[in-house]
Design a protein around this motif. Sequence first.
Motif, PDB file in Angstrom:
ATOM      1  N   GLY A 104       1.550  -0.643  -0.676  1.00  0.00           N
ATOM      2  CA  GLY A 104       3.101   0.405  -1.183  1.00  0.00           C
ATOM      3  C   GLY A 104       4.174   0.481  -0.405  1.00  0.00           C
ATOM      4  O   GLY A 104       3.905   0.267   0.472  1.00  0.00           O
ATOM      5  N   SER A 105       4.771   0.997  -0.476  1.00  0.00           N
ATOM      6  CA  SER A 105       6.210   1.278   0.027  1.00  0.00           C
ATOM      7  C   SER A 105       6.042   2.415   0.494  1.00  0.00           C
ATOM      8  O   SER A 105       6.568   1.974   1.680  1.00  0.00           O
ATOM      9  CB  SER A 105       7.295   2.125  -2.033  1.00  0.00           C
ATOM     10  OG  SER A 105       6.473   3.190  -2.071  1.00  0.00           O
ATOM     11  N   ARG A 106       5.153   3.516   0.785  1.00  0.00           N
ATOM     12  CA  ARG A 106       5.063   4.466   2.399  1.00  0.00           C
ATOM     13  C   ARG A 106       4.908   3.114   3.555  1.00  0.00           C
ATOM     14  O   ARG A 106       5.510   3.528   4.268  1.00  0.00           O
ATOM     15  CB  ARG A 106       4.642   5.417   1.580  1.00  0.00           C
ATOM     16  CG  ARG A 106       4.162   6.506   2.695  1.00  0.00           C
ATOM     17  CD  ARG A 106       3.109   7.462   2.319  1.00  0.00           C
ATOM     18  NE  ARG A 106       3.915   8.595   0.963  1.00  0.00           N
ATOM     19  CZ  ARG A 106       4.916   9.626   0.956  1.00  0.00           C
ATOM     20  NH1 ARG A 106       5.140   9.211   2.230  1.00  0.00           N
ATOM     21  NH2 ARG A 106       6.020   9.702   0.074  1.00  0.00           N
ATOM     22  N   LEU A 150      12.147 -11.192  -9.906  1.00  0.00           N
ATOM     23  CA  LEU A 150      12.170 -12.221  -9.899  1.00  0.00           C
ATOM     24  C   LEU A 150      10.936 -12.839 -10.079  1.00  0.00           C
ATOM     25  O   LEU A 150      11.063 -14.130  -9.887  1.00  0.00           O
ATOM     26  CB  LEU A 150      12.184 -12.457  -8.029  1.00  0.00           C
ATOM     27  CG  LEU A 150      14.193 -11.863  -7.866  1.00  0.00           C
ATOM     28  CD1 LEU A 150      14.547 -11.997  -6.271  1.00  0.00           C
ATOM     29  CD2 LEU A 150      14.914 -12.781  -8.782  1.00  0.00           C
ATOM     30  N   GLY A 151       9.817 -12.264 -10.187  1.00  0.00           N
ATOM     31  CA  GLY A 151       8.888 -13.072 -10.741  1.00  0.00           C
ATOM     32  C   GLY A 151       7.987 -13.180  -9.385  1.00  0.00           C
ATOM     33  O   GLY A 151       6.681 -13.744  -9.354  1.00  0.00           O
ATOM     34  N   LEU A 152       7.698 -12.203  -8.236  1.00  0.00           N
ATOM     35  CA  LEU A 152       6.941 -12.635  -6.850  1.00  0.00           C
ATOM     36  C   LEU A 152       6.414 -11.774  -6.486  1.00  0.00           C
ATOM     37  O   LEU A 152       5.055 -12.339  -5.537  1.00  0.00           O
ATOM     38  CB  LEU A 152       8.712 -12.797  -5.470  1.00  0.00           C
ATOM     39  CG  LEU A 152       9.132 -14.355  -6.198  1.00  0.00           C
ATOM     40  CD1 LEU A 152      11.083 -13.588  -4.571  1.00  0.00           C
ATOM     41  CD2 LEU A 152       9.019 -15.036  -5.856  1.00  0.00           C
ATOM     42  N   ILE A 153       6.114 -10.856  -7.102  1.00  0.00           N
ATOM     43  CA  ILE A 153       5.224  -9.330  -6.682  1.00  0.00           C
ATOM     44  C   ILE A 153       4.943  -9.256  -8.400  1.00  0.00           C
ATOM     45  O   ILE A 153       5.865  -9.090  -9.350  1.00  0.00           O
ATOM     46  CB  ILE A 153       5.597  -8.621  -5.797  1.00  0.00           C
ATOM     47  CG1 ILE A 153       6.959  -7.424  -6.069  1.00  0.00           C
ATOM     48  CG2 ILE A 153       5.769  -9.359  -4.592  1.00  0.00           C
ATOM     49  CD1 ILE A 153       7.015  -6.623  -5.326  1.00  0.00           C
ATOM     50  N   TYR A 154       4.213  -8.209  -8.801  1.00  0.00           N
ATOM     51  CA  TYR A 154       3.341  -7.483  -9.374  1.00  0.00           C
ATOM     52  C   TYR A 154       2.472  -6.540  -8.852  1.00  0.00           C
ATOM     53  O   TYR A 154       2.273  -5.932  -7.783  1.00  0.00           O
ATOM     54  CB  TYR A 154       2.440  -8.119  -9.713  1.00  0.00           C
ATOM     55  CG  TYR A 154       1.664  -7.888 -10.522  1.00  0.00           C
ATOM     56  CD1 TYR A 154       0.114  -8.007 -10.737  1.00  0.00           C
ATOM     57  CD2 TYR A 154       0.860  -9.612  -9.330  1.00  0.00           C
ATOM     58  CE1 TYR A 154      -1.087  -8.389 -10.378  1.00  0.00           C
ATOM     59  CE2 TYR A 154      -0.274  -9.529  -8.981  1.00  0.00           C
ATOM     60  CZ  TYR A 154      -1.107  -8.310  -9.384  1.00  0.00           C
ATOM     61  OH  TYR A 154      -2.301  -9.846  -9.015  1.00  0.00           O
ATOM     62  N   SER A 155       2.900  -5.920  -9.805  1.00  0.00           N
ATOM     63  CA  SER A 155       1.664  -4.546  -9.740  1.00  0.00           C
ATOM     64  C   SER A 155       0.461  -4.706 -10.598  1.00  0.00           C
ATOM     65  O   SER A 155       0.063  -4.188 -11.518  1.00  0.00           O
ATOM     66  CB  SER A 155       2.122  -2.872  -9.849  1.00  0.00           C
ATOM     67  OG  SER A 155       1.147  -1.976  -9.894  1.00  0.00           O
ATOM     68  N   ALA A 212       0.230   1.815  -8.493  1.00  0.00           N
ATOM     69  CA  ALA A 212      -0.801   0.695  -6.906  1.00  0.00           C
ATOM     70  C   ALA A 212       0.569   0.148  -6.374  1.00  0.00           C
ATOM     71  O   ALA A 212       1.975   0.107  -7.568  1.00  0.00           O
ATOM     72  CB  ALA A 212      -1.727  -0.296  -7.876  1.00  0.00           C
ATOM     73  N   GLY A 213       0.012   0.087  -5.517  1.00  0.00           N
ATOM     74  CA  GLY A 213       1.025  -0.383  -4.290  1.00  0.00           C
ATOM     75  C   GLY A 213       1.492  -2.766  -5.086  1.00  0.00           C
ATOM     76  O   GLY A 213       1.095  -2.233  -6.213  1.00  0.00           O
ATOM     77  N   ARG A 214       1.978  -3.429  -4.759  1.00  0.00           N
ATOM     78  CA  ARG A 214       2.213  -5.011  -4.616  1.00  0.00           C
ATOM     79  C   ARG A 214       1.511  -5.571  -4.369  1.00  0.00           C
ATOM     80  O   ARG A 214       1.139  -5.361  -3.339  1.00  0.00           O
ATOM     81  CB  ARG A 214       3.612  -4.909  -4.755  1.00  0.00           C
ATOM     82  CG  ARG A 214       4.634  -3.944  -5.751  1.00  0.00           C
ATOM     83  CD  ARG A 214       4.265  -3.803  -6.684  1.00  0.00           C
ATOM     84  NE  ARG A 214       5.252  -3.056  -8.077  1.00  0.00           N
ATOM     85  CZ  ARG A 214       5.770  -1.874  -7.711  1.00  0.00           C
ATOM     86  NH1 ARG A 214       4.607  -1.658  -7.295  1.00  0.00           N
ATOM     87  NH2 ARG A 214       6.195  -0.773  -8.752  1.00  0.00           N
ATOM     88  N   LEU A 215       1.355  -6.847  -4.504  1.00  0.00           N
ATOM     89  CA  LEU A 215       0.843  -7.880  -4.976  1.00  0.00           C
ATOM     90  C   LEU A 215       1.498  -8.991  -4.864  1.00  0.00           C
ATOM     91  O   LEU A 215       2.428  -9.214  -5.791  1.00  0.00           O
ATOM     92  CB  LEU A 215      -0.687  -8.164  -5.422  1.00  0.00           C
ATOM     93  CG  LEU A 215      -1.617  -7.297  -4.939  1.00  0.00           C
ATOM     94  CD1 LEU A 215      -3.021  -7.117  -6.087  1.00  0.00           C
ATOM     95  CD2 LEU A 215      -2.268  -7.466  -3.828  1.00  0.00           C
ATOM     96  N   PRO A 216       1.579  -9.904  -4.340  1.00  0.00           N
ATOM     97  CA  PRO A 216       2.312 -11.096  -4.949  1.00  0.00           C
ATOM     98  C   PRO A 216       1.297 -12.180  -6.026  1.00  0.00           C
ATOM     99  O   PRO A 216       0.493 -12.554  -6.315  1.00  0.00           O
ATOM    100  CB  PRO A 216       2.066 -12.467  -3.370  1.00  0.00           C
ATOM    101  CG  PRO A 216       0.763 -12.444  -2.907  1.00  0.00           C
ATOM    102  CD  PRO A 216       0.675 -10.177  -3.331  1.00  0.00           C
TER     103      PRO A 216
END
Length: 360
Positions: free
Chosen positions: A38-40, A65-70, A75-79
């Motif tokens: 996550g951002s924190r 850009l299609g490089l990450i998603y939730s 939730a945080g992000r994954l590639p």
Amino acid sequence: MTPITAKHADLDDKLDERSRDIFRRIVESYLIEGEPVGSRNLSKMLPTSLSPASVRNVMSDLETLGLIYSPHVSAGRLPTEQGLRFFVDAFMDTGEVSDEERMLIESQLGAGEGHPHTEQLLTEASQMLSRVSNGAGLVLAAKRDGALKHIEFVRLEETKALAVLVWESGDVENRVIDLPAGMTASQLAEAANFLNHHARGQTLAGARDAINAKRREVRAELNELSASLVERGLAVWSGANDGQPRQLIVRGRANLLENLTDAEEIERTKMLLDDLERKEEIISVLDMAESGSGVRIFIGSENRLFSLSGSSLVVAPYRDGNRRVVGALGVLGPTRLNYARIVPMVDYTAQLVSRIIERE
């Protein structure tokens, strides 16, 4: 580092230093932990002070850009798979195997000793790759092109026999073959004697071509059924009709199911294991690797075999004493493989297997 494609160069141009750093940390965190970040937490990782809100803005751009998603709401992000491919091609420096890893690979394959037969070498390579990667080790066995020492036939039933092929390297290969209807024991012996006289010291392909060139003489010297067995047998054994499946050695299947908790992910991985049992798809992937000169990486849906299981394959070709590509080996695992470590290990293993085969 892999050369950046035109598509990835365009993506690279759209990222500033801050975006690149945040993207790289998201991917590296995923490869180590397998969890969204996550951002924190990201704001704490960065070398310069950046608020979670500013990090979220960058993450939103990366998502566009299609490089990450939730994976889930809030939730945080994954590639994404595209993000992983971009990371592997544009960011990852694979380097070389460490001295410790080099010694481990060489000791596992017996590189400094009088080495066992090729099939045992390839089995050991598959086992070793499985152990060091915690994935599955795969080897597509070499196309047989050694010199023959002896052939004999052992009848199993009326229309089937076991062909025992002994190679000058010391390897022994057994293949069940179909016999022409009505073939007698004396005709079977006649075919074996003919092959031992004319094929000894030659490759199967060489013997096939030589005997095909003398087909009229062969038919005159042998009984019709014996001649048919000789011609058809050499065609099949040498791969002239592509009728024989290549041998696939897989070790470490259980590793693919370890540490999986999500029921859907477990089911996808079981589907992949079923595909491995059927062999055809994975062999086609390894065949593609043989056309290249170095390591290739297949990530997720880049190949149909992995589109459901979300798996990745790192694979490299190996060569014989004439520097011809004769097979491929690699590691199959989740998309969060430690590519920076696995790629040089697969590359070095392929080079080492090639050197050992060259000495035989």
